[in-house]
Design a protein around this motif. Structure first.
Motif, PDB file in Angstrom:
ATOM      1  N   ARG A  91      -5.637   5.416  14.445  1.00  0.00           N
ATOM      2  CA  ARG A  91      -7.542   5.834  15.068  1.00  0.00           C
ATOM      3  C   ARG A  91      -7.246   5.575  16.647  1.00  0.00           C
ATOM      4  O   ARG A  91      -7.419   6.477  17.514  1.00  0.00           O
ATOM      5  N   THR A 105     -12.588   6.169   0.974  1.00  0.00           N
ATOM      6  CA  THR A 105     -11.353   5.774   1.396  1.00  0.00           C
ATOM      7  C   THR A 105     -11.370   5.567   2.848  1.00  0.00           C
ATOM      8  O   THR A 105     -12.046   4.853   3.243  1.00  0.00           O
ATOM      9  N   ASP A 106     -10.178   5.546   3.848  1.00  0.00           N
ATOM     10  CA  ASP A 106     -10.120   5.064   4.874  1.00  0.00           C
ATOM     11  C   ASP A 106     -10.442   5.459   5.855  1.00  0.00           C
ATOM     12  O   ASP A 106     -10.574   5.667   6.983  1.00  0.00           O
ATOM     13  N   ASP A 157      -7.292  -2.780   8.383  1.00  0.00           N
ATOM     14  CA  ASP A 157      -8.461  -2.767   8.060  1.00  0.00           C
ATOM     15  C   ASP A 157      -9.363  -2.969   6.867  1.00  0.00           C
ATOM     16  O   ASP A 157     -10.229  -2.666   6.028  1.00  0.00           O
ATOM     17  N   THR A 211      -6.606   5.712  10.390  1.00  0.00           N
ATOM     18  CA  THR A 211      -5.651   4.255   9.263  1.00  0.00           C
ATOM     19  C   THR A 211      -6.124   3.248  11.265  1.00  0.00           C
ATOM     20  O   THR A 211      -6.222   3.770  11.818  1.00  0.00           O
ATOM     21  N   GLU A 212      -6.460   2.000  10.418  1.00  0.00           N
ATOM     22  CA  GLU A 212      -6.461   1.155  11.558  1.00  0.00           C
ATOM     23  C   GLU A 212      -5.062   1.292  12.466  1.00  0.00           C
ATOM     24  O   GLU A 212      -5.927   0.921  13.408  1.00  0.00           O
ATOM     25  N   ASP A 221       0.727  -1.141  -0.297  1.00  0.00           N
ATOM     26  CA  ASP A 221      -0.002   0.067   0.143  1.00  0.00           C
ATOM     27  C   ASP A 221       1.114   1.251  -0.119  1.00  0.00           C
ATOM     28  O   ASP A 221       2.134   1.600  -0.087  1.00  0.00           O
ATOM     29  N   GLU A 225       1.792   3.356   2.013  1.00  0.00           N
ATOM     30  CA  GLU A 225       2.802   4.067   2.904  1.00  0.00           C
ATOM     31  C   GLU A 225       3.587   2.637   2.967  1.00  0.00           C
ATOM     32  O   GLU A 225       5.086   3.020   3.774  1.00  0.00           O
ATOM     33  N   GLU A 271      -7.240  13.169  -0.508  1.00  0.00           N
ATOM     34  CA  GLU A 271      -6.817  12.121  -0.999  1.00  0.00           C
ATOM     35  C   GLU A 271      -7.043  12.059  -2.090  1.00  0.00           C
ATOM     36  O   GLU A 271      -6.993  11.357  -3.317  1.00  0.00           O
TER      37      GLU A 271
END
Length: 647
Positions: free
Chosen positions: A517, A508-509, A324, A513-514, A104, A106, A564
């Motif tokens: 948060r 988007t997320d 996620d 992010t997971e 991904d 990141e 984004e």
């Protein structure tokens, strides 16, 4: 030597185990013949501090803003220097490097920035792994691609990192210095994600504070039908005095109708009956697990993340938790029975669930097309020693096992009935639900949410046995909790009015992010912007004042959507990182011009006054009256205190 650089130690081990030859461990790496596998520990590097560009920027001054580096620099994170030194030594010996970051944006940034920071100039290949099972890793190792193909993805991630630095550094300094002028001694931190999250809570708190309750008056009838009795509720017509939720706000029409209803006859005008099938809830992503664990066990988002890390790293009971995704690779289906059997060995509740599972069933959870950088959280198959787990670790582990186990239970089958009766030319509605097959439902709850109605036939007659008017009162919105805030961050599009922005946020997320948060919530607490009151998350005086003083564009989620859109364009080679940064700087200069000490001082004073103000309350509810066929007279009943949410 070929050097493979993984994003994390668990991935490095999975790669090493899939390589030919014996494994030989060394400090910070694993050797397998002519290949060495090493790893990062998350981000080893971070954007350099402002003073790394100009010593004059060590001192915070408004006249130095905005700070914009001409040549960007990275610096090692303090806890990462040891591992970075290991990679530095190995990369000097490498004839080829393989980038094994997560597949991904990141993940591309995290490893590639290390390769570039260490000035490696040789060939770089890209290894894409989303499943740590050995066959899947072996297949990925056979499909290496040139890392240059992923340069646009790296540029998008790099642009995001630099933009967050520019945004956070400059706005934090601006509002901190403005705060000092307003009499506040402390850092006022501002960020692209944390500040909109704080804004969500402040706006919810303000809605609760400003909420003025009003009474409304539902009217019910108990009806005798051919095969039993049921309760139905009046649907007032539009000419009646209604609020925006269609609730009656004047009691007189309800009382007048209630007085005429006892003994009245009518018929069933509309009948909608259908069988419904509901598939089991999917296995967990991290955020979905945090929501459920907060609701069921009162655990904060950070506690759930910390517990998952222990279950993954120390106990090795679950797969990678910072995911996620709520789907599993199709290859995992054949391993599920073995893994669940192992996971359930030492717990009576889990054994009972296992005994009810049918492993010939296959739900939609196994879907390679839905699996991205990571798959859903699942038990690893290792038997759990519950004597070595804390109570909360056991609770979270059972939730994870349960959601995977549910995939081997039949769908929940219900028979749902919606009925509309005509009485005195007015409509009354009733609804009920019967459980035909509980399927997976007993793993989650034993409570039936909607009682069934007796058998009904279209057009059948009915007669009113009793009628009553209740006085209820609207309620303010509920304050955010860890569960509802995580859910709001996942579904942030709900809090945006612009349709185009809403679409982008849905794709988007959401906010954060997971992996971030839970940390965002804890950061807001630690910085004094939020406080936990039992399960509720409430803004402090300081948090409320900051949101009131900031431009609204800083505290709402629209910017995340706009960024984004641009970042996606960069990743798809339809936008330019330089143009994105230029637009950001124009935006930043505009925001900086809004820093106002007078406004912030007033916001701090207003927030302090509101904190001391009494809460608005409605008047005392009146009594409810019931009309019965036997006498037709009014009989006083105890006050009805049930309420409904205002929406």
């Amino acid at each position: 030597m070929r050097l493979i650089i993984a994003e994390k130690p668990s991935l490095a081990l999975a790669i090493a185990e899939a390589l030919p030859g014996s494994i030989k461990r060394q400090e910070g790496a694993i050797n397998c013949g002519d290949t060495t596998v090493t790893w990062c520990l998350g981000h080893l590097l971070e954007q350099a501090a402002p003073e790394a560009y100009d010593p004059a920027d060590k001192q915070w001054r408004l006249d130095r803003l905005p700070i914009v580096p001409k040549q960007w620099k990275l610096a090692p994170r303090s806890k990462a220097r040891g591992q970075l030194a290991v990679i530095r030594k190995l990369i000097k010996q490498a004839s080829e490097v393989v980038h094994a970051g997560d597949p991904d944006r990141e993940g591309q940034l995290l490893v590639q920035e290390v390769i570039e920071y260490l000035k490696y100039r040789g060939p770089v290949q890209r290894l894409l792994i989303s499943d740590l099972n050995r066959p899947a890793v072996s297949r990925a190792l056979a499909k290496l691609r040139p890392n240059a193909e992923y340069q646009p993805l790296f540029q998008a991630a790099q642009a995001r990192s630099r933009a967050d630095w520019l945004y956070g550094i400059n706005l934090t300094r601006a509002w901190t210095l403005t705060g000092r002028q307003a009499g506040h001694d402390g850092v006022l931190s501002v960020g692209r994600v944390q500040t909109p999250v704080l804004g969500l809570i402040v706006r919810r708190d303000n809605a609760i504070r400003d909420f003025v309750p009003h009474p409304f008056y539902p009217l019910w009838v108990d009806l005798k039908v051919d095969q039993g009795q049921l309760r139905a509720w009046w649907i007032p017509q539009e000419h009646q005095p209604l609020d925006d939720q269609g609730r009656l706000i004047d009691r007189a029409p309800a009382d007048a109708l209630a007085s005429r209803l006892p003994g009245a006859s009518g018929r069933l005008a509309k009948l909608d009956q259908q069988e419904k099938r509901q598939a089991p809830p999917l296995p967990y992503s991290l955020s979905a697990l945090q929501v459920d664990a907060a609701r069921r066990h009162g655990l904060s988002a950070q506690m759930v993340l910390d517990i998952c890390q222990l279950l993954y790293e120390r106990h090795k009971l679950i797969t990678y938790p910072r995911s996620d995704c709520r789907y599993l690779p199709e290859e995992h289906f054949s391993l599920a029975q073995r893994n669940l059997t192992g996971a359930c060995q030492n717990d009576d509740s889990l054994k009972q669930w296992l005994n009810g599972a049918d492993f010939s069933l296959r739900s939609k959870a196994w879907n390679d097309k839905q699996v991205g950088a990571h798959h859903a959280i699942a038990p690893s198959g290792k038997p759990a020693d519950f004597s070595q787990l804390s109570a909360t670790e056991g609770q979270v582990f059972r939730l994870i096992v349960r959601n995977v186990m549910a995939q081997f239970y039949r769908p929940l089958r219900t028979f749902e009935v919606k009925a509309e009766f005509n009485l005195l030319d007015e409509a009354f509605r009733a609804r009920g639900q019967s459980i035909l097959d509980p399927g997976w439902k007993p793993l989650f709850t034993t409570r039936d949410e909607t009682p069934p109605l007796p058998p009904l036939t279209q057009g059948e007659a009915c007669q009113v046995l009793a009628a009553g008017v209740e006085e209820r009162e609207t309620r303010p919105p509920e304050p955010f909790t860890d569960a509802s805030l995580i859910k709001a961050m996942m579904n942030i599009a709900r809090y945006v009015d612009d349709p185009a922005v809403r679409r982008t946020l849905r794709d988007t997320d959401g906010l954060g992010t997971e992996a971030t948060r839970a940390g965002i919530i804890e950061t807001l607490v630690q910085r004094g912007y939020l406080v936990r009151k039992q399960k509720a998350l409430r803004a402090t005086r300081l948090g409320s004042a900051l949101i009131a003083a900031l431009p609204s564009a800083v505290s709402t989620p629209e910017r995340t959507a706009l960024w984004e859109q641009r970042l996606r364009g960069i990743a798809e080679q339809q936008d330019d990182p330089g143009a994105f940064q230029h637009a950001l700087l124009d935006d930043l200069r505009s925001l900086l011009s809004h820093s106002d000490a007078v406004k912030l001082r007033q916001s701090l004073q207003t927030a302090q006054g509101e904190a001391a103000a009494p809460v608005k309350r409605a008047g005392k509810p009146k009594k409810s009256y019931t009309r019965r066929k036997s006498t037709g007279k009014s009989t006083g009943k105890s006050t009805v205190k049930s309420k409904t949410t205002s929406g």
